[in-house]
Motif scaffolding. Structure first.
Motif, PDB file in Angstrom:
ATOM      1  N   THR A 252      38.601  40.717  17.673  1.00 40.47           N
ATOM      2  CA  THR A 252      39.097  42.006  17.178  1.00 40.47           C
ATOM      3  C   THR A 252      40.255  41.855  16.188  1.00 40.47           C
ATOM      4  O   THR A 252      40.952  40.844  16.160  1.00 40.47           O
ATOM      5  CB  THR A 252      39.573  42.883  18.349  1.00 40.47           C
ATOM      6  N   TYR A 254      43.453  44.574  14.211  1.00 40.08           N
ATOM      7  CA  TYR A 254      44.165  45.846  14.336  1.00 40.08           C
ATOM      8  C   TYR A 254      45.103  46.032  13.145  1.00 40.08           C
ATOM      9  O   TYR A 254      45.681  45.069  12.644  1.00 40.08           O
ATOM     10  CB  TYR A 254      45.031  45.871  15.615  1.00 40.08           C
ATOM     11  N   MET A 263      41.101  49.708  14.715  1.00 45.01           N
ATOM     12  CA  MET A 263      40.672  48.531  15.473  1.00 45.01           C
ATOM     13  C   MET A 263      39.193  48.263  15.173  1.00 45.01           C
ATOM     14  O   MET A 263      38.350  49.153  15.270  1.00 45.01           O
ATOM     15  CB  MET A 263      40.859  48.763  16.974  1.00 45.01           C
ATOM     16  N   SER A 301      38.972  44.849  23.384  1.00 45.76           N
ATOM     17  CA  SER A 301      40.253  45.331  22.850  1.00 45.76           C
ATOM     18  C   SER A 301      41.128  45.933  23.944  1.00 45.76           C
ATOM     19  O   SER A 301      42.360  45.843  23.895  1.00 45.76           O
ATOM     20  CB  SER A 301      40.017  46.352  21.745  1.00 45.76           C
TER      21      SER A 301
END
Length: 815
Positions: A252, A254, A263, A301
């Motif tokens: 992930t 961000y 995200m 996440s």
């Protein structure tokens, strides 16, 4: 609506960030009659839905430099144009959740310092202080790059467009390109729905539309569309100065946006899009949100940012992006069509690349060459398999799925294989070959001892590889007996015609005007003296040369030679790769074995080094080249593919009592490092000259023959150099060198390793790299220093050499 001009010097097709950046930089270079055409509205393809993270570090110094240029441009663009860009240099964090990832991060930090970037290693607590929203229970550590940032993709593109107009370029929206007018291989005009524009050059920056458009003119651009999703939350008090965050172990990324978070991630099972073509009116269009598919990313996440569980979701954006088979973007002039340039396939980091890619592409268009070596993104890195869209898609989906997985050294792709096979493939596989792949070719990397229970499979790690001892066996056979390398994948060309000698004499830096039967190792140089090709040339007839180069350089080297044949000379270049197999017989017993299978005289007197002879083996006419890349007596045996298995079996039977065995490319690499032989694409390339690389002996300066790059080499010989290639051996034999480790001389950073590996005869790791000094570098300067290598942020003392570490008098194999 503004009237379309009837003529322009350069037409850019595509109004996303890459097209606008290219037009901006072309105008800045003085090409004020540049015209950009966008079929709908600027940014309406894929730029408008990009996430906008701007990272810089890549495994190539020059691609890192290119991304750094983007950052520097974005800092100043608002002041120049008066348009906001959303640029924030709030830094970038990268997390590590296990020891292997931490090793990768530490090696990345070493690479960063090698390339002049400040990447700081942090404890989990220090990382949390920068990014307080995350949990750190599983963190081993993190790296922070203060100069990374984020931007608004549409705003930056509009600012670049305004800057382009301010500098004199013209931009036309709602103007679809219908066709190109091409006459005798030359671009004459662009045909649009609003009229014809006569032009000299076309630059296609059409994103995911580029492959199909280019294919209409025979140009191959290997990219496909893949769905890429990211989530935008409602505001929940996220600080505006939050760094961008990459959490690769959780797949992930961000960034902060208006008090909330963006995200997204790279799932291991990506979804291809538009497999039957992009819908006609697709613009400013998003795909349907796929919450089921995104769930795997969402779950990962939540373990990092628990606040996401209660944050409101504003939007799940699903937009197609163009991805490529190796995860790098595509720049440069198409080898299939002169003056047709491409900037496409940006793998969801087009915003980070946009400024630098536009600069590089504009210079390429303007000057006929990039500002520096851009081989990792050069369109000429592709080849025959990449014409098949199904193959490209299969490999690209694998590359997408590996976007955040550990990038292990020596890692091979598994998809789309086997594709191109030597006639010996099945035989070698049955004997324990572990294959690698390059440009679609299956190539034996090493051989497992099946009788001893070894499995021919790579087990990836940053430490010693599972094949370490197997390659040591093959290395020992090279040095003490003999081996056969199947090098059928070599790219092979024929240059033929009454002016072949004159043409090749201009292109080659070494003397190729030698008698029939001569074999010449040579570089081919650009006008700055940089090495564009590194290959062998055999003169097989008065008007014919046989040229051999590396597997991965087939398209690049063919293009370089073909486009540099002086106008008016009669010389035709033909790719004959698929017609010839190559069995390389190497080692001190190679001649003994060869004498058993041929009646031809292969004694040193009759067949000296640097010559080519046709000999007979098992009913086959074999073109034998007396050459070596491992530092032992050797013969490259080039033969028509239909004879390959027959000749191979004859050699293996004859050599059995002399210890002849199969060997792979990793043994070649080990042996060539000990002999300090250079490799194009790492140790040498367009940014390095033969003088800097210690190859001045292969340049025909003593002859009066003109050749491309001669003036630059003469100037360097006279004025000296500012970098010099050297060999480095760490004192600690357990050191693992991979390349890009930082070189320190007397405590000062002076460069980085271009490559590294292990030498089994010397029993130590070996690295190759340039020692740099702005005031100049001499042999004395190199040899007088005290050296250390930074390996994963640890300084390791080492010795330096400008000569090969191995000579045939050494007999004991270590390691």
């Amino acid at each position: 609506m503004k009237e379309l001009p009837s003529t322009a010097k350069i037409v850019v097709i595509g109004g996303g960030i890459i097209g606008c950046s290219t037009a901006y930089h072309l105008a800045k270079l003085g090409f004020t009659d540049t015209v950009l055409l966008e079929r709908k509205k600027l940014t309406s393809g894929t730029t408008f839905h990009a996430a906008g993270l701007v990272g810089q570090l890549r495994t190539s110094a020059n691609i890192t430099q290119l991304l750094g240029y983007s950052v520097n441009l974005y800092k100043t663009l608002e002041a120049e144009t008066g348009l906001g860009t959303g640029w924030k240099m709030n830094g970038g964090l990268r997390l590590a959740c296990n020891q292997e990832r931490w090793t990768e991060v530490k090696r990345q930090a070493t690479t960063a310092q090698s390339f002049g970037l400040d990447m700081q290693l942090l404890t989990p607590k220090e990382a949390q202080e920068l990014w307080p929203l995350m949990t750190i229970d599983d963190l081993v550590g993190a790296a922070f790059l203060p100069t990374d940032g984020q931007a608004n993709p549409s705003d930056i593109t509009q600012a670049l467009a305004k800057g382009a107009r301010m500098a004199g370029a013209s931009i036309f929206e709602d103007t679809e390109v219908l066709d190109l007018e091409i006459d005798k291989g030359r671009i004459r005009a662009v045909i649009t729905e609003r009229g014809r524009i006569e032009c000299e050059k076309v630059v296609v920056c059409a994103g995911q539309w580029t492959r199909s458009f280019a294919a209409r003119y025979g140009v191959n651009v290997p990219l496909v569309s893949v769905e890429h999703q990211y989530m935008v939350t409602e505001a929940f008090g996220v600080p505006s100065n939050l760094p961008t965050l990459r959490d690769p172990d959780r797949l992930t990324y961000y960034k902060e946006e208006v008090g909330g978070l963006v995200m997204g991630g790279y799932e291991p099972n990506p979804i291809p899009w538009a497999m039957d073509g992009i819908p006609k009116d697709f613009h400013y269009t998003l795909l349907s949100s796929n919450f089921d598919h995104f769930e795997q990313i969402m779950e990962l996440s939540l373990g990092r940012v628990p606040a996401l569980e209660t944050a409101g979701i504003k939007q799940l954006i699903n937009g197609p992006e163009s991805f490529t088979p190796d995860g790098n973007f595509i720049l440069g002039e198409a080898p299939e069509l002169k003056n047709f340039f491409v900037g496409a396939g940006f793998n969801a980091f087009g915003i980070a690349s946009g400024g630098g890619a536009g600069m590089a592409l504009a210079e390429w268009v303007a000057k006929g060459e990039p500002p520096y070596d851009l081989w990792p993104v050069d369109i000429r890195r592709f080849g025959r398999p990449h014409f098949d869209t199904d193959w490209v898609r299969t490999r690209t989906l694998e590359a997408y799925g590996k976007h955040y997985t550990l990038a292990f050294p020596h890692e091979e792709h598994s998809s789309g294989r086997p594709c191109r096979k030597s006639p010996l493939y099945d035989r070698l596989k049955a004997q324990g070959a572990c294959f690698g792949e390059k440009l679609g070719w299956e190539r034996p990397n090493w051989f497992a001892d099946l009788a001893a229970g070894e499995e021919p499979k790579d087990v990836y790690t940053y430490e010693r590889q599972n094949w370490f001892h197997a390659v040591g066996r093959e290395h020992r056979a090279v040095r003490e007996a003999a081996v056969i390398f199947d090098q059928t994948s070599f790219a092979k060309f024929v240059l033929k015609g009454r002016d072949a000698q004159e043409a090749l004499s201009w292109i080659a830096a070494n003397d190729v005007a030698k008698p029939v039967g001569s074999l010449v190792y040579t570089q081919m140089l650009n006008d700055k003296g940089g090495i564009e090709c590194d290959l062998t040339v055999a003169r097989v007839a008065e008007n014919e040369y046989y040229i051999v180069t590396g597997t991965g350089f087939a398209t690049h080297d063919f293009d370089w030679i073909a486009r540099n044949i002086p106008e008016g000379l009669h010389a035709e270049l033909v790719d004959v790769t698929s017609g010839w197999s190559v069995l390389s017989l190497m080692g001190p017993k190679a001649r003994t074995i060869l004498e058993k299978v041929t009646r031809s005289d292969v004694s040193n007197a009759a067949f000296p080094f640097g010559t080519v002879r046709t000999i007979g083996i098992a009913g086959c006419p074999v073109r034998a080249l007396r050459v070596t890349y491992v530092g032992e007596l050797g013969y490259e045996l080039h033969l028509p593919v239909e004879y390959a298995t027959t000749v191979y079996e004859a050699l293996m039977a004859a050599g059995r009592e002399d210890g002849l065995v199969n060997a792979g490319y990793r043994a070649i690499e080990s042996c060539r490092l000990e002999k300090f032989y250079r490799a194009w694409g790492s140790d040498i390339g367009p940014d390095h000259t033969p003088v800097e690389a210690g190859l001045g002996w292969a340049v025909k300066l003593k002859k009066g023959t003109p050749f491309k790059g001669r003036a630059a080499i003469e100037a360097q010989v006279k004025g000296g150099v500012k970098k010099m290639l050297a060999c480095f051996v760490p004192d600690d034999p357990d050191t693992v060198l991979l390349g890009r480790e930082t070189i320190y001389r007397d405590g000062k950073r002076v460069g980085w390793l271009t490559g590294g590996g292990f030498g089994y005869t010397v029993g130590k790791a070996i690295g190759i790299g340039y020692v740099r000094n702005p005031e100049g570098v001499t042999e004395d300067f190199v040899l007088s220093g005290t050296y250390e290598l930074d390996v994963a942020m640890t300084r390791i003392p080492c010795k330096v050499s400008l000569k090969p570490l191995y000579d045939p008098s050494m007999s004991r194999i270590k390691g």
